[in-house]
Design a protein around this motif. Structure first.
Motif, PDB file in Angstrom:
ATOM      1  N   SER A   8       1.331  -1.473  -0.371  1.00  0.00           N
ATOM      2  CA  SER A   8      -0.358   0.330  -0.297  1.00  0.00           C
ATOM      3  C   SER A   8       0.908   1.305  -0.009  1.00  0.00           C
ATOM      4  CB  SER A   8      -0.515  -0.151   1.544  1.00  0.00           C
ATOM      5  OG  SER A   8      -0.148  -0.089   2.169  1.00  0.00           O
ATOM      6  N   THR A   9       2.158   1.790   0.803  1.00  0.00           N
ATOM      7  CA  THR A   9       3.065   2.088   0.829  1.00  0.00           C
ATOM      8  C   THR A   9       3.399   2.785  -0.521  1.00  0.00           C
ATOM      9  OG1 THR A   9       2.747   2.249   3.377  1.00  0.00           O
ATOM     10  CG2 THR A   9       4.852   3.246   2.469  1.00  0.00           C
ATOM     11  N   ASN A  10       4.099   1.356  -0.906  1.00  0.00           N
ATOM     12  CA  ASN A  10       5.006   1.724  -2.253  1.00  0.00           C
ATOM     13  C   ASN A  10       3.933   2.010  -3.395  1.00  0.00           C
ATOM     14  OD1 ASN A  10       7.220   1.582  -0.883  1.00  0.00           O
ATOM     15  ND2 ASN A  10       6.682  -1.136  -1.209  1.00  0.00           N
ATOM     16  N   ILE A  11       2.491   2.100  -3.926  1.00  0.00           N
ATOM     17  CA  ILE A  11       2.041   2.414  -4.967  1.00  0.00           C
ATOM     18  C   ILE A  11       1.634   3.678  -4.240  1.00  0.00           C
ATOM     19  CG2 ILE A  11      -0.651   2.241  -5.208  1.00  0.00           C
ATOM     20  CD1 ILE A  11      -0.302  -0.759  -4.547  1.00  0.00           C
ATOM     21  N   LYS A  12       1.664   4.025  -3.445  1.00  0.00           N
ATOM     22  CA  LYS A  12       1.097   5.617  -3.041  1.00  0.00           C
ATOM     23  C   LYS A  12       2.651   6.273  -3.482  1.00  0.00           C
ATOM     24  CE  LYS A  12      -0.717   9.223   0.159  1.00  0.00           C
ATOM     25  NZ  LYS A  12      -1.754   9.273   0.883  1.00  0.00           N
ATOM     26  N   GLN A  22      -5.002   9.075  -8.112  1.00  0.00           N
ATOM     27  CA  GLN A  22      -5.423   8.048  -7.958  1.00  0.00           C
ATOM     28  C   GLN A  22      -6.555   7.295  -8.955  1.00  0.00           C
ATOM     29  OE1 GLN A  22      -7.790   7.823  -4.747  1.00  0.00           O
ATOM     30  NE2 GLN A  22      -6.005   6.879  -3.256  1.00  0.00           N
ATOM     31  N   ALA A  23      -6.871   8.627  -9.714  1.00  0.00           N
ATOM     32  CA  ALA A  23      -7.969   8.635 -10.551  1.00  0.00           C
ATOM     33  C   ALA A  23      -7.303   8.221 -12.384  1.00  0.00           C
ATOM     34  CB  ALA A  23      -9.130   9.545 -11.126  1.00  0.00           C
ATOM     35  N   LEU A  31      -8.967   0.145 -13.643  1.00  0.00           N
ATOM     36  CA  LEU A  31      -9.565  -0.593 -12.747  1.00  0.00           C
ATOM     37  C   LEU A  31     -10.381   0.898 -12.045  1.00  0.00           C
ATOM     38  CD1 LEU A  31      -6.651  -1.383 -10.749  1.00  0.00           C
ATOM     39  CD2 LEU A  31      -8.297  -2.907 -11.530  1.00  0.00           C
ATOM     40  N   SER A  32     -11.032   0.964 -10.918  1.00  0.00           N
ATOM     41  CA  SER A  32     -11.932   1.499 -10.197  1.00  0.00           C
ATOM     42  C   SER A  32     -10.940   2.647  -8.989  1.00  0.00           C
ATOM     43  CB  SER A  32     -13.152   1.396  -9.749  1.00  0.00           C
ATOM     44  OG  SER A  32     -12.606   0.774  -8.227  1.00  0.00           O
ATOM     45  N   LYS A  33     -11.051   4.317  -9.171  1.00  0.00           N
ATOM     46  CA  LYS A  33     -10.770   4.444  -8.287  1.00  0.00           C
ATOM     47  C   LYS A  33     -10.647   4.348  -6.874  1.00  0.00           C
ATOM     48  CE  LYS A  33     -10.237   9.465  -6.504  1.00  0.00           C
ATOM     49  NZ  LYS A  33     -10.649   8.820  -5.080  1.00  0.00           N
ATOM     50  N   ALA A  34     -11.619   3.904  -6.794  1.00  0.00           N
ATOM     51  CA  ALA A  34     -11.803   3.006  -5.494  1.00  0.00           C
ATOM     52  C   ALA A  34     -11.108   2.214  -5.110  1.00  0.00           C
ATOM     53  CB  ALA A  34     -13.793   2.644  -5.468  1.00  0.00           C
ATOM     54  N   ALA A  35     -10.961   0.970  -6.348  1.00  0.00           N
ATOM     55  CA  ALA A  35      -9.826  -0.311  -6.105  1.00  0.00           C
ATOM     56  C   ALA A  35      -8.220   0.388  -5.734  1.00  0.00           C
ATOM     57  CB  ALA A  35      -9.778  -0.653  -7.800  1.00  0.00           C
ATOM     58  N   ILE A  36      -8.029   1.304  -6.336  1.00  0.00           N
ATOM     59  CA  ILE A  36      -6.442   2.315  -5.718  1.00  0.00           C
ATOM     60  C   ILE A  36      -6.772   3.016  -4.541  1.00  0.00           C
ATOM     61  CG2 ILE A  36      -4.956   3.715  -6.355  1.00  0.00           C
ATOM     62  CD1 ILE A  36      -5.494   1.522  -8.880  1.00  0.00           C
ATOM     63  N   GLU A  43      -6.500  -1.952   2.905  1.00  0.00           N
ATOM     64  CA  GLU A  43      -8.020  -2.563   3.265  1.00  0.00           C
ATOM     65  C   GLU A  43      -8.031  -4.004   1.930  1.00  0.00           C
ATOM     66  OE1 GLU A  43     -10.841  -0.205   3.652  1.00  0.00           O
ATOM     67  OE2 GLU A  43      -9.863   1.281   5.314  1.00  0.00           O
ATOM     68  N   ARG A  44      -7.264  -3.801   0.623  1.00  0.00           N
ATOM     69  CA  ARG A  44      -7.479  -4.649  -0.254  1.00  0.00           C
ATOM     70  C   ARG A  44      -6.299  -4.883  -0.850  1.00  0.00           C
ATOM     71  NH1 ARG A  44     -11.496  -4.177  -5.487  1.00  0.00           N
ATOM     72  NH2 ARG A  44     -10.585  -5.739  -6.775  1.00  0.00           N
ATOM     73  N   THR A  45      -5.727  -6.187  -1.000  1.00  0.00           N
ATOM     74  CA  THR A  45      -4.439  -6.493  -1.827  1.00  0.00           C
ATOM     75  C   THR A  45      -4.424  -6.344  -3.737  1.00  0.00           C
ATOM     76  OG1 THR A  45      -3.444  -7.365   0.244  1.00  0.00           O
ATOM     77  CG2 THR A  45      -2.276  -7.863  -2.210  1.00  0.00           C
ATOM     78  N   PRO A  46      -3.507  -6.062  -4.223  1.00  0.00           N
ATOM     79  CA  PRO A  46      -3.562  -6.334  -5.062  1.00  0.00           C
ATOM     80  C   PRO A  46      -3.374  -7.865  -5.714  1.00  0.00           C
ATOM     81  CG  PRO A  46      -2.511  -4.602  -5.339  1.00  0.00           C
ATOM     82  CD  PRO A  46      -2.436  -4.872  -3.963  1.00  0.00           C
ATOM     83  N   SER A  47      -4.324  -8.026  -6.680  1.00  0.00           N
ATOM     84  CA  SER A  47      -4.122  -9.398  -7.562  1.00  0.00           C
ATOM     85  C   SER A  47      -2.291  -9.575  -8.573  1.00  0.00           C
ATOM     86  CB  SER A  47      -4.485  -9.560  -8.591  1.00  0.00           C
ATOM     87  OG  SER A  47      -4.905  -8.534  -9.810  1.00  0.00           O
TER      88      SER A  47
END
Length: 101
Positions: A8-12, A22-23, A31-36, A43-47
């Motif tokens: 999560s930290t590294n994606i950001k 994010q959009a 993907l959706s902005k909500a997923a990012i 709260e969610r881990t990317p595939s």
């Protein structure tokens, strides 16, 4: 090792290093902005496929997303897109020389 927090930290960090919203990241990954947002909040881990796509987009190895940078004073990622290997090596040499000072 809390790999979810690292991801999560590294994606950001990667997204912000490219001044990307994010959009915009969501659009690039279909993907959706909500997923990012969920990825960045941990709260969610990317595939696995999404991790590979993120690493391709930011031109980093997938392992970078799992890295823990908290032990370093400052970690910044820069894009070297469009540079030759010789130019990348020259930049690495400059950085290493500056660290020795």
């Amino acid at each position: 090792m809390d790999y979810k927090k690292n991801i999560s930290t590294n994606i950001k960090m990667l997204r912000l290093s490219q001044n990307m919203s994010q959009a915009e990241l969501a659009n690039n990954l279909n993907l959706s902005k909500a997923a990012i947002s969920l990825y960045e909040l941990g709260e969610r881990t990317p595939s696995t496929d999404t991790i590979i796509e993120i690493s391709r987009l930011f031109n980093v190895e997938p392992g970078v997303l799992f890295s823990d940078h908290k032990d370093k004073k400052s970690t910044k990622l820069i894009s070297v897109d469009g540079l030759s290997n010789a130019e990348i090596n020259a930049i690495a040499t400059i950085i290493n020389n500056l660290k020795k000072k």
